[in-house]
Design an enzyme around this catalytic site. Sequence first.
Site, PDB file in Angstrom:
ATOM      1  N   LYS A  13       0.832  -1.209   0.000  1.00 20.77           N
ATOM      2  CA  LYS A  13       0.000   0.000   0.000  1.00 20.77           C
ATOM      3  C   LYS A  13       0.868   1.261   0.000  1.00 20.77           C
ATOM      4  CE  LYS A  13      -2.119  -0.798   3.918  1.00 20.77           C
ATOM      5  NZ  LYS A  13      -1.370  -1.987   4.375  1.00 20.77           N
ATOM      6  N   ARG A  88      -9.168   0.564   9.218  1.00 22.07           N
ATOM      7  CA  ARG A  88      -8.530  -0.688   9.633  1.00 22.07           C
ATOM      8  C   ARG A  88      -9.540  -1.645  10.266  1.00 22.07           C
ATOM      9  NH1 ARG A  88      -2.986   0.457   8.925  1.00 22.07           N
ATOM     10  NH2 ARG A  88      -1.675  -1.017  10.021  1.00 22.07           N
ATOM     11  N   ARG A 127      11.905  -5.000   4.846  1.00 23.23           N
ATOM     12  CA  ARG A 127      11.543  -3.643   4.430  1.00 23.23           C
ATOM     13  C   ARG A 127      12.477  -2.578   5.017  1.00 23.23           C
ATOM     14  NH1 ARG A 127       5.434  -1.811   5.006  1.00 23.23           N
ATOM     15  NH2 ARG A 127       5.736  -2.165   7.234  1.00 23.23           N
ATOM     16  N   ARG A 160      11.639   0.105  10.193  1.00 21.84           N
ATOM     17  CA  ARG A 160      10.594   0.514  11.139  1.00 21.84           C
ATOM     18  C   ARG A 160      10.670  -0.302  12.411  1.00 21.84           C
ATOM     19  NH1 ARG A 160       4.919   0.900   8.042  1.00 21.84           N
ATOM     20  NH2 ARG A 160       4.359  -0.105  10.010  1.00 21.84           N
ATOM     21  N   ARG A 171       0.616  -8.078  13.958  1.00 23.94           N
ATOM     22  CA  ARG A 171      -0.009  -7.189  12.965  1.00 23.94           C
ATOM     23  C   ARG A 171      -0.761  -8.005  11.914  1.00 23.94           C
ATOM     24  NH1 ARG A 171       5.065  -4.427  11.150  1.00 23.94           N
ATOM     25  NH2 ARG A 171       3.807  -3.247   9.678  1.00 23.94           N
TER      26      ARG A 171
END
Length: 215
Positions: A13, A88, A127, A160, A171
């Site tokens: 996203k 969400r 990431r 992150r 998550r």
Amino acid sequence: MRTVLLGAPGSGKGTQGVVLSKKYNIPQISTGDLLRAAVSAGSELGKKAKTAMDAGALVSDDIVIGLIRERISDNDAKNGYILDGFPRNIVQAEALDAMLEELDQPLQGVVLLDVAFEELMQRLTGRRTCKDCGAIYNVHLSPPKTADHCDACNGELFQRADDNEETIGNRLNVYQDQTAPLIGYYGDQDKLHSIAGTGNIDDITTAVGAIFDTL
Ligand code: AMP
């Protein structure tokens, strides 16, 4: 063009939001980015959000709905926006619909980036994000040319805080339990478009763009 990018953590996203925001000249509005900025600034809101974020849980609906209400009324969002990471859950989706109904500016489309669960873990652990321009890399799948530096602007790349294995597991569970029901919610409204979120990044951008162009 008022749109939502829907998908699990790691579905792309953010990556797609950055590119599409430039292409359509409308802001990408990421509640995750807004919350991380509040945490870095050490604001009261940031302090409230941090515990949930560190655990990979959702921040309270009141906080994120308030952030979105403010952000979509900014001048740069008057021609539309790409929501990334919001809504969400169903409560947030209903609050968004109510807010947009008041403005007589309903959502026009929701694009689901569909990625198999097994691939998400590899994407999330690898990431890295550019501190300066927000470009996203993956040390396993799409590494930068120079380690730890952005190809586009040479900014430093960072990982992150919530991209560690334990938090990632939470998550993904939260996505499955609370966010995935939005697929049915927007399907019932005839606003859902689903595309495969795997393969070449540019091809995915083209596929999302083809949907945006019909809205
Ligand atoms: P993201 O950058 O979208 O992956 O979000 C990072 C974290 O911020 C999430 O794991 C949540 O803790 C929090 N967060 C972001 N967006 C929302 C939202 N719409 N509702 C609740 N919490 C959120």
